[in-house]
Design a protein around this motif. Structure first.
Motif, PDB file in Angstrom:
ATOM      1  N   LEU A 196      51.033  75.401 -37.044  1.00 23.16           N
ATOM      2  CA  LEU A 196      49.595  75.530 -36.800  1.00 23.16           C
ATOM      3  C   LEU A 196      48.869  76.122 -37.999  1.00 23.16           C
ATOM      4  O   LEU A 196      47.739  75.709 -38.314  1.00 23.16           O
ATOM      5  CB  LEU A 196      49.351  76.375 -35.552  1.00 23.16           C
ATOM      6  CG  LEU A 196      49.801  75.741 -34.236  1.00 23.16           C
ATOM      7  CD1 LEU A 196      49.609  76.710 -33.072  1.00 23.16           C
ATOM      8  CD2 LEU A 196      49.044  74.436 -33.966  1.00 23.16           C
ATOM      9  N   GLU A 197      49.489  77.069 -38.681  1.00 26.80           N
ATOM     10  CA  GLU A 197      48.871  77.625 -39.888  1.00 26.80           C
ATOM     11  C   GLU A 197      48.700  76.541 -40.953  1.00 26.80           C
ATOM     12  O   GLU A 197      47.651  76.452 -41.606  1.00 26.80           O
ATOM     13  CB  GLU A 197      49.721  78.769 -40.434  1.00 26.80           C
ATOM     14  CG  GLU A 197      49.664  80.044 -39.593  1.00 26.80           C
ATOM     15  CD  GLU A 197      50.639  81.104 -40.081  1.00 26.80           C
ATOM     16  OE1 GLU A 197      51.449  80.801 -40.998  1.00 26.80           O
ATOM     17  OE2 GLU A 197      50.593  82.229 -39.551  1.00 26.80           O
ATOM     18  N   ASP A 198      49.720  75.720 -41.125  1.00 24.77           N
ATOM     19  CA  ASP A 198      49.623  74.633 -42.094  1.00 24.77           C
ATOM     20  C   ASP A 198      48.547  73.629 -41.706  1.00 24.77           C
ATOM     21  O   ASP A 198      47.771  73.164 -42.557  1.00 24.77           O
ATOM     22  CB  ASP A 198      50.977  73.923 -42.216  1.00 24.77           C
ATOM     23  CG  ASP A 198      51.966  74.667 -43.102  1.00 24.77           C
ATOM     24  OD1 ASP A 198      51.547  75.597 -43.831  1.00 24.77           O
ATOM     25  OD2 ASP A 198      53.166  74.332 -43.058  1.00 24.77           O
ATOM     26  N   LEU A 199      48.486  73.288 -40.430  1.00 24.63           N
ATOM     27  CA  LEU A 199      47.492  72.307 -39.987  1.00 24.63           C
ATOM     28  C   LEU A 199      46.083  72.876 -40.058  1.00 24.63           C
ATOM     29  O   LEU A 199      45.127  72.151 -40.400  1.00 24.63           O
ATOM     30  CB  LEU A 199      47.821  71.820 -38.579  1.00 24.63           C
ATOM     31  CG  LEU A 199      49.086  70.961 -38.475  1.00 24.63           C
ATOM     32  CD1 LEU A 199      49.367  70.603 -37.030  1.00 24.63           C
ATOM     33  CD2 LEU A 199      48.964  69.697 -39.323  1.00 24.63           C
ATOM     34  N   LEU A 218      41.039  64.776 -40.942  1.00 22.09           N
ATOM     35  CA  LEU A 218      41.015  64.092 -39.654  1.00 22.09           C
ATOM     36  C   LEU A 218      42.429  63.902 -39.109  1.00 22.09           C
ATOM     37  O   LEU A 218      42.697  64.155 -37.928  1.00 22.09           O
ATOM     38  CB  LEU A 218      40.326  62.736 -39.793  1.00 22.09           C
ATOM     39  CG  LEU A 218      40.085  61.983 -38.481  1.00 22.09           C
ATOM     40  CD1 LEU A 218      38.995  62.666 -37.666  1.00 22.09           C
ATOM     41  CD2 LEU A 218      39.697  60.529 -38.751  1.00 22.09           C
ATOM     42  N   ALA A 219      43.351  63.477 -39.967  1.00 22.07           N
ATOM     43  CA  ALA A 219      44.748  63.320 -39.537  1.00 22.07           C
ATOM     44  C   ALA A 219      45.338  64.660 -39.134  1.00 22.07           C
ATOM     45  O   ALA A 219      46.111  64.752 -38.169  1.00 22.07           O
ATOM     46  CB  ALA A 219      45.568  62.694 -40.656  1.00 22.07           C
ATOM     47  N   ALA A 220      44.971  65.718 -39.845  1.00 22.60           N
ATOM     48  CA  ALA A 220      45.468  67.056 -39.512  1.00 22.60           C
ATOM     49  C   ALA A 220      44.956  67.502 -38.154  1.00 22.60           C
ATOM     50  O   ALA A 220      45.689  68.108 -37.358  1.00 22.60           O
ATOM     51  CB  ALA A 220      45.053  68.054 -40.590  1.00 22.60           C
ATOM     52  N   LYS A 221      43.711  67.192 -37.869  1.00 20.68           N
ATOM     53  CA  LYS A 221      43.137  67.564 -36.577  1.00 20.68           C
ATOM     54  C   LYS A 221      43.813  66.784 -35.444  1.00 20.68           C
ATOM     55  O   LYS A 221      44.098  67.337 -34.372  1.00 20.68           O
ATOM     56  CB  LYS A 221      41.630  67.299 -36.582  1.00 20.68           C
ATOM     57  CG  LYS A 221      40.890  67.858 -35.399  1.00 20.68           C
ATOM     58  CD  LYS A 221      39.375  67.705 -35.565  1.00 20.68           C
ATOM     59  CE  LYS A 221      38.837  68.643 -36.614  1.00 20.68           C
ATOM     60  NZ  LYS A 221      37.347  68.634 -36.668  1.00 20.68           N
ATOM     61  N   ALA A 222      44.107  65.507 -35.689  1.00 20.74           N
ATOM     62  CA  ALA A 222      44.786  64.693 -34.681  1.00 20.74           C
ATOM     63  C   ALA A 222      46.200  65.208 -34.430  1.00 20.74           C
ATOM     64  O   ALA A 222      46.648  65.306 -33.278  1.00 20.74           O
ATOM     65  CB  ALA A 222      44.825  63.239 -35.120  1.00 20.74           C
ATOM     66  N   LEU A 223      46.921  65.546 -35.506  1.00 20.13           N
ATOM     67  CA  LEU A 223      48.273  66.064 -35.337  1.00 20.13           C
ATOM     68  C   LEU A 223      48.248  67.417 -34.643  1.00 20.13           C
ATOM     69  O   LEU A 223      49.108  67.697 -33.794  1.00 20.13           O
ATOM     70  CB  LEU A 223      48.973  66.185 -36.695  1.00 20.13           C
ATOM     71  CG  LEU A 223      50.409  66.710 -36.670  1.00 20.13           C
ATOM     72  CD1 LEU A 223      51.294  65.886 -35.739  1.00 20.13           C
ATOM     73  CD2 LEU A 223      51.004  66.743 -38.074  1.00 20.13           C
ATOM     74  N   LYS A 224      47.260  68.254 -34.952  1.00 21.94           N
ATOM     75  CA  LYS A 224      47.173  69.548 -34.270  1.00 21.94           C
ATOM     76  C   LYS A 224      46.923  69.363 -32.778  1.00 21.94           C
ATOM     77  O   LYS A 224      47.438  70.126 -31.950  1.00 21.94           O
ATOM     78  CB  LYS A 224      46.089  70.422 -34.889  1.00 21.94           C
ATOM     79  CG  LYS A 224      46.059  71.830 -34.291  1.00 21.94           C
ATOM     80  CD  LYS A 224      44.977  72.720 -34.887  1.00 21.94           C
ATOM     81  CE  LYS A 224      44.967  74.081 -34.187  1.00 21.94           C
ATOM     82  NZ  LYS A 224      43.878  74.965 -34.685  1.00 21.94           N
ATOM     83  N   SER A 225      46.132  68.362 -32.397  1.00 17.25           N
ATOM     84  CA  SER A 225      45.908  68.105 -30.973  1.00 17.25           C
ATOM     85  C   SER A 225      47.215  67.752 -30.282  1.00 17.25           C
ATOM     86  O   SER A 225      47.468  68.163 -29.143  1.00 17.25           O
ATOM     87  CB  SER A 225      44.870  66.998 -30.774  1.00 17.25           C
ATOM     88  OG  SER A 225      45.396  65.714 -31.074  1.00 17.25           O
ATOM     89  N   LYS A 226      48.067  67.020 -30.987  1.00 11.23           N
ATOM     90  CA  LYS A 226      49.367  66.650 -30.430  1.00 11.23           C
ATOM     91  C   LYS A 226      50.280  67.868 -30.326  1.00 11.23           C
ATOM     92  O   LYS A 226      50.978  68.064 -29.316  1.00 11.23           O
ATOM     93  CB  LYS A 226      49.997  65.577 -31.312  1.00 11.23           C
ATOM     94  CG  LYS A 226      51.308  64.998 -30.811  1.00 11.23           C
ATOM     95  CD  LYS A 226      51.686  63.815 -31.685  1.00 11.23           C
ATOM     96  CE  LYS A 226      52.966  63.157 -31.244  1.00 11.23           C
ATOM     97  NZ  LYS A 226      53.231  61.919 -32.007  1.00 11.23           N
TER      98      LYS A 226
END
Length: 459
Positions: A196-199, A218-226
């Protein structure tokens, strides 16, 4: 496009020099000593960018990210089975009874740590640069996104990702390897914390979305949602997924079939993927996905009543079944056996949002609307139920229909839903033990650590 391929594949040679594999396998199978003087590797932002290209190249160098991980997890789930050339090693995943000496484990495990080590080199050396170039922070952010993704993949394959109190996380790497000492596993909570810190860093500092082949905020936000969905932080998962959807930076393809015919040719809904072409990357994914890894009977039967059937499944003139998602790809009109790996696409974000809204807020309408957005695009009948349990199961099943055979998501859903008490996983895959919810660590990693790294329970 041409520049991207050139940069990635030239730099693979440089990265090979920086982090050459050892004969003796430690936790990462990466040589602990750089072969060139570290203080001369990254001395300016341009050099940092060059080495970053090599980290991206790790994703497409070999079959680990592109073929093995999506295939074996799909076999552990319900959408794939061993192909006509599949043997005992493949059957072990299909039967959910993998031994620690299975060679696929080492391939996947070591490749992810290889990428993490290269990312750490970029992160630490770029951070030390005395530069005001705005690209400096973006390079670090992209490398941290790639590190987060690999740590997340390691955790959900080899760690008890579903139990925040578990000691069975994975080994965290935040610095380039400087010695051969084994490092103990950290807790699941600690692994999630670093991810989570990295994202969060990537969300704040990565470039805006411009290309499916590079990390973006945007990709980071999508991966964090997952990641939040897996952590059972459903409110956060819903919020982030909605932000990705509402950003309008990506949109669903007009038809389901377009996803798999356009591939890297201006895709609308892909958030992050691997490139491939006829000159540089003949990764043989299409061949591997019929010879070694085929479609399961259960998946074929499920799709027979779905409007996505013909886009997902095809047959040869001799009647052999093919995975049509990865069959007959072309580059500049030339048929290929190579293909891409979709790490995230917008349709999955819709389904993350649907599940998260239902679990977090019992919001039937919001969940049903998101689910039906995907069903409407695929020309299937809309879901009308207002029953919580029925809707939750419809979301899980929809993910199989929409994402089946792409990345094994249905396996991780089976585990998550089983842990939550929504289903009994043995109704779908008969497990000999609850310990089979995760894979064993590669035997070399455990044995060569001399007791420092604990094997997963039951193996």
């Amino acid at each position: 496009m041409e520049k991207l391929y050139k940069n990635i594949f030239i730099v693979l040679a440089l990265i090979g020099v920086l982090t050459t594999s050892c004969e003796i396998t430690d936790v990462t199978d990466v040589d602990p000593v750089y072969q060139v003087s570290e203080d001369k590797v990254i001395t300016n932002v341009d050099q940092a960018q060059t080495v970053l290209y090599g980290v991206y190249g790790s994703l497409i160098d070999g079959l680990d990210y592109i073929v093995y991980m999506p295939a074996v997890t799909s076999m552990m789930g319900t959408t794939m089975k061993p192909g006509i050339w599949g043997g005992g090693s493949e059957n072990a995943f299909f039967n959910n009874d993998v031994n620690p000496d299975n060679y696929y484990l080492e391939y996947m495990y070591t490749k992810m740590y290889f990428l993490i080590n290269n990312a750490n080199h970029v992160i630490t050396k770029t951070a030390a640069l005395a530069s005001d170039d705005e690209r400096k922070e973006e390079i670090i952010a992209e490398a941290r996104f790639l590190r987060a993704q690999s740590h997340f993949y390691l955790l959900r394959l080899f760690g008890e990702f579903f139990n925040m109190d578990s000691e069975y996380g994975v080994v965290l790497k935040t610095e380039p390897i400087s010695n051969a000492d084994a490092q103990a596993r950290t807790t699941v909570a600690e692994v999630y914390k670093l991810i989570l810190e990295d994202l969060d860093y990537a969300i704040a500092h990565a470039p805006d979305f411009s290309n499916t082949f590079y990390a973006s905020n945007l990709a980071a936000k999508a991966l964090k949602s997952k990641v939040a969905l897996y952590r059972k932080d459903y409110a956060t998962a819903a919020t982030l997924a909605k932000e990705v959807i509402d950003s309008n930076e990506r949109e669903l393809e007009e038809t389901f079939g377009d996803i798999f015919t356009k591939k890297i040719d201006n895709p609308n809904e892909v958030l992050f993927q691997t490139p491939f072409d006829n000159l540089n990357d003949r990764n043989n994914k299409a061949f591997m996905f019929r010879a070694y890894f085929g479609l399961s009977d259960e998946y074929v039967a499920l799709m027979e009543t779905d409007a996505r059937y013909e886009a997902a499944i095809t047959f040869t003139s001799a009647g052999s079944i093919r995975n049509n998602k990865f069959n007959g790809a072309t580059y500049n009109g030339v048929p290929l056996t190579a293909d891409t790996q979709y790490f995230m696409r917008l349709a999955e974000t819709y389904l993350i949002y649907a599940e998260a809204m239902l679990r977090a807020n019992n919001d039937i309408d919001a969940a049903k609307t998101a689910l039906n957005t995907i069903r409407e695009r695929s020309a299937n009948t809309l879901v009308t139920t207002n029953d919580y349990d029925e809707l939750l199961n419809a979301i899980r099943t929809e993910k199989i229909r929409e994402l089946g055979t792409e990345s094994g998501e249905e396996w991780f859903d089976l585990v998550r839903f089983h842990i939550e008490g929504d289903i009994n996983i043995n109704d779908y895959k008969e497990l000999s033990s609850e310990t089979r919810l995760i894979l064993p660590l590669p035997i070399q990693t455990v044995e060569l650590s001399q007791g420092v790294i604990k094997q997963n329970p039951g193996y």
